[in-house]
Design an enzyme around this catalytic site. Structure first.
Site, short mmCIF file in Angstrom:
data_model
loop_
_atom_site.label_atom_id
_atom_site.label_comp_id
_atom_site.label_asym_id
_atom_site.label_seq_id
_atom_site.Cartn_x
_atom_site.Cartn_y
_atom_site.Cartn_z
N ASP A 265 0.86 -1.16 0.00
CA ASP A 265 0.00 0.00 0.00
C ASP A 265 0.92 1.24 0.00
OD1 ASP A 265 -3.18 0.69 1.66
OD2 ASP A 265 -2.08 1.75 0.09
C1 GLC Z 1 -4.24 4.42 -0.36
C2 GLC Z 1 -5.12 3.27 0.06
C3 GLC Z 1 -5.20 2.17 -0.95
C4 GLC Z 1 -5.10 2.77 -2.33
C5 GLC Z 1 -3.70 3.31 -2.49
C6 GLC Z 1 -3.48 3.98 -3.84
O1 GLC Z 1 -3.53 4.91 0.73
O2 GLC Z 1 -4.86 2.67 1.33
O3 GLC Z 1 -6.43 1.47 -0.74
O4 GLC Z 1 -5.36 1.80 -3.32
O5 GLC Z 1 -3.36 4.22 -1.45
O6 GLC Z 1 -4.28 5.10 -3.97
#
Ligand code: GLC
Length: 755
Positions: free
Chosen positions: A293
């Site tokens: 993430d």
């Molecule tokens: C965010 C979220 C994740 C998302 C990623 C890209 O912090 O936790 O669910 O897909 O970053 O945007």
């Protein structure tokens, strides 16, 4: 004799056919494996590590994006073949520009894969996922994801960071809007439907995209519903509640999995080898790749699991986190770590192999520009067909929570309807959170939807929900002082026959980073509701929210309540269709609604505890002294304009491998309607305690007025088994309770013995 010959011939022909036509996926799979192996042998360690790097685009950021200064560094890395993927790049033009550099200006020309949070639509938005999940309609949910994939792929997107398949039970957490609620069985079915919708039947087509199951794992169990907080769940909860939706989508061939910000058993998910290698890639045989993430790799330093970014890179790579989103850990340190022997090159090869395989499966090597067709972008984005699909999805997502005195449906001839509430005229909030590509002001408002049915209504805002209508609301933006609109609203209500009040949350009151400690109606809305009630009790409360709200006063006083979530682009039309009976509401809650925030986390599939019930007038049992134990509205609950009755529950356990449970459902009204028939079990005694109820089957049926139908469910080992504290699946003989009904709180009961 003749029959036997025919049968033999049939079997023989099937065997011959299969031998000549190994499933295309097997043939492609072997061919792809060979291509991946061949490409790996040509790659330098720098180029391999480059594939494990994902950068945020030079534009939007959905996380704590680095300063602009990094844009130049990203550009240099791209030109040197040191980038495998971008996220948040939108539109064919931008995608083509970056893809051209990767494919035509680097040594090996390996195509990029472009990811985006297409959570509930690209430009044409469906309801927020929690809303869609309230439909319990797997076909409609798959169709919704299909529409999202068509529009996203037309804008150059190859990969969506969805479905979020986290299970959660705490309405204080802002991301409850993003998934399928509190139950692993429903969550698994819905997760699979979404993956099928995104990935379709042919990933090489230009209108299918790779899906991403997230967040692996247990992010939904953040303590106290506080965003990014500590998670501390036992193995039995991991295997019985958290993992099942992930396991289901892996079995449905999801191409990627995103890990999570939180720790599990003291180890950050991104550096958690037990979860990523032993369970995901080992036990479940996941063949796609894991992406971290946003900066979750680097955050292992904050967690206190890595001394510095270099050590974080080592932990993440060795634990099976294949691609690094915006940590800069891999691009800065992974080559050195390999040269120092702290990360074996075989670890890199395994990760890069997985990434390249998905790129091959997407057809990106055959045609890196297959998603870059400006004409297709113009034709398909916001296509009219999509409007119908998301309208259908929105209607089915609405849950009727109360309808005393059959206030609903409204009659078109109804005179003097008052419409009150800021959200009734809002064309942006209904789009909900996680709408990274949709444009503000593109939702059909409630006012616009009503106009299709009647002009006999007047509108008064009553109160501004926010003080400054910005996209990113915080509690500071909520109006808590300005009541100037009250007087006009009360005056209008006083002279009206019925009052439709549209109250709830701003579109960004839920979503990532939006945990709340108070889950009543934000701002002055509750006060407005009570002021209106004083002059006119005939209120229809239309809730617009991204999380369960605690509304005990409304539940007690207001005769009709509709839960409409944030329904996306066609919001106002769907709400009007249900208000006027054009569509008979059929939704069922995928998440319990608490009476008060003090009850959170609250969920139906809880354990019995050692002191479940009030034994006499002592206080020594599991309860609160100031609140009931039951939710305001339970999981699986939802009313209809029809009336359904359940009878003739029959449990046939003669075949212990396929225990048959059937029930007769009758529509005793004259109005055709849909009912979600739900089957719950309870394993009374087991090696690890089992919940008092577990959903193990559901079927959404349509019944005409006065029509009846018998619905049958099968209970097999798959439904009756559970995981013990070591993660071993077990099926134990013993007594099982069964309940079949209209919600987790109401149904016909029976029992059987598994021998
Ligand atoms: C965010 C979220 C994740 C998302 C990623 C890209 O912090 O936790 O669910 O897909 O970053 O945007």
């Amino acid at each position: 004799m003749k029959k036997t010959k025919l049968l033999l011939f049939a079997i023989l022909s099937i065997l011959v056919f299969n031998a000549c036509n190994p499933g295309t996926s097997n043939m492609n799979k072997d061919a792809i494996d060979k291509k991946v192996e061949a490409l790996l042998t040509q790659m330098t360690i720098e180029e391999k590590v480059g594939q494990m790097v994902q950068y945020n685009g030079f534009y939007d950021a959905t996380g704590p994006a680095p300063s602009d200064g990094n844009a130049q560094k990203k550009y240099e890395h791209l030109k040197n073949g040191m980038v495998g993927s971008f996220l948040n790049i939108k539109g064919v033009e931008q995608v083509r520009a970056l893809q051209k550099i990767a494919v035509e200006e680097t040594r090996l020309g390996i195509p990029l894969i472009f990811g985006l949070d297409v959570i509930h639509g690209q430009k044409t938005l469906s309801p927020i996922p929690l809303g869609e999940s309230a439909s319990w309609d797997l076909k409609a949910i798959e169709k919704s994801a299909r529409v999202a994939a068509v529009e996203a792929s037309a804008m150059g997107v190859n990969w969506t960071f969805a479905p979020m398949v986290d299970i959660y039970r705490d309405a204080r957490w802002g991301r409850v809007m993003e998934g399928a609620g509190e139950d692993p069985y429903l969550g698994a079915k819905i997760g699979v439907a979404r993956v099928k919708g995104f990935q379709g039947d042919d990933l090489t087509a230009n209108n299918t995209i790779a899906a991403c199951a997230k967040h692996f794992a247990a992010y939904g169990f953040v303590e106290a519903g506080k965003e990014y907080n500590t998670v501390d769940v036992g193995t039995s909860t991991l295997f019985n509640i958290v993992f099942p939706p992930f396991k289901a989508v892996v079995e449905a061939d999801v191409k990627t999995v995103m890990n999570a910000f939180n720790i599990v058993n003291g180890i950050p998910s991104t550096g958690n080898s037990f979860m990523q290698r032993e369970v995901l890639k080992g036990m479940w045989g996941f063949k796609g790749f894991v992406i971290s993430d946003w900066a979750s790799g680097a955050e292992m330093v904050s967690h206190g699991f890595a001394r510095d970014l270099k050590e974080a890179a080592m932990h993440a790579a060795n634990a099976g986190s294949d691609m690094d989103m915006e940590s800069y850990a891999y691009v800065e340190y992974l080559v050195d770590l390999v040269k120092e022997g702290k990360v074996n090159e075989s670890v890199i090869d395994e990760a890069v192999g997985r990434i390249l395989r998905v790129k091959y499966e997407l057809g990106l090597f055959d045609d890196p520009y297959k998603y870059c067709d400006e004409a297709r972008e113009k034709e398909l984005v916001c296509h009219n067909d999509h409007q119908q699909a998301v309208l259908d999805m929105a209607r089915k997502s609405i849950v009727l929570l109360k309808n005393d005195g059959k206030v609903l449906p409204l009659k078109k001839s109804q005179k003097k309807i008052a419409v009150i509430g800021d959200l009734a005229d809002d064309k942006t909030s209904p789009l909900g959170s996680w709408r990274v590509s949709a444009d503000d002001e593109t939702a059909v408002s409630v006012i616009e939807g009503l106009k299709k049915y009647t002009s006999n209504f007047a509108y008064a805002k009553g109160v501004d929900l926010v003080t400054n209508p910005v996209s990113f609301v915080t509690e500071l933006d909520i109006n808590t002082t300005d009541k100037r609109g009250f007087k006009e609203a009360v005056k209008l209500a006083k002279k009206s026959e019925v009052v439709v009040m549209v109250l709830g949350e701003h579109g960004f009151h839920s979503g990532e980073g939006r945990s709340r400690t108070r889950i009543g109606l934000p701002g002055l809305q509750q006060e407005l509701l009570e002021e209106v009630y004083k002059v006119n009790k005939n209120i229809v409360l239309v809730l617009m929210n991204g999380r369960p709200l605690a509304l005990p006063w409304a539940a007690e006083h207001v005769p009709a309540i509709m839960e409409t979530w944030h329904l996306g682009t066609q919001s106002g039309n769907a709400i009007a269709d249900v208000l006027f009976g054009q569509y008979n509401p059929s939704g069922k809650l995928p998440m319990s609604f608490p009476r008060s925030v003090g009850q959170c986390p609250i969920y139906y599939n809880h354990f019995n505890t050692g002191r479940p019930g009030n034994s006499g007038d002592n206080v020594f049992w599991s309860h609160y002294t100031d609140e009931e134990n039951t939710p305001l509205y339970p999981f699986g609950f939802g009313l209809s304009y029809s009336d359904f009755e359940y009878s003739d529950l029959v449990i046939d356990d003669a075949d212990q491998k396929n225990i048959k449970v059937s029930v007769k459902v009758s529509n005793v009204s004259n109005v055709e309607g849909e009912e979600v028939v739900q089957l719950y079990i309870r394993d009374r005694v087991a090696a690890v305690v089992r919940p008092v109820k577990e959903l193990k089957g559901f079927e959404k049926i349509v019944l005409k007025g006065k029509e009846s139908r018998t619905v049958t469910f099968l209970l097999t080992e798959k439904e009756l088994g559970f995981y013990n504290g070591e993660g071993t699946f077990m099926v134990e003989p013993g007594e099982f309770d069964v309940m079949v009904g209209t919600s987790s709180a109401e149904g016909l009961t029976g029992a059987f013995v598994l021998k």
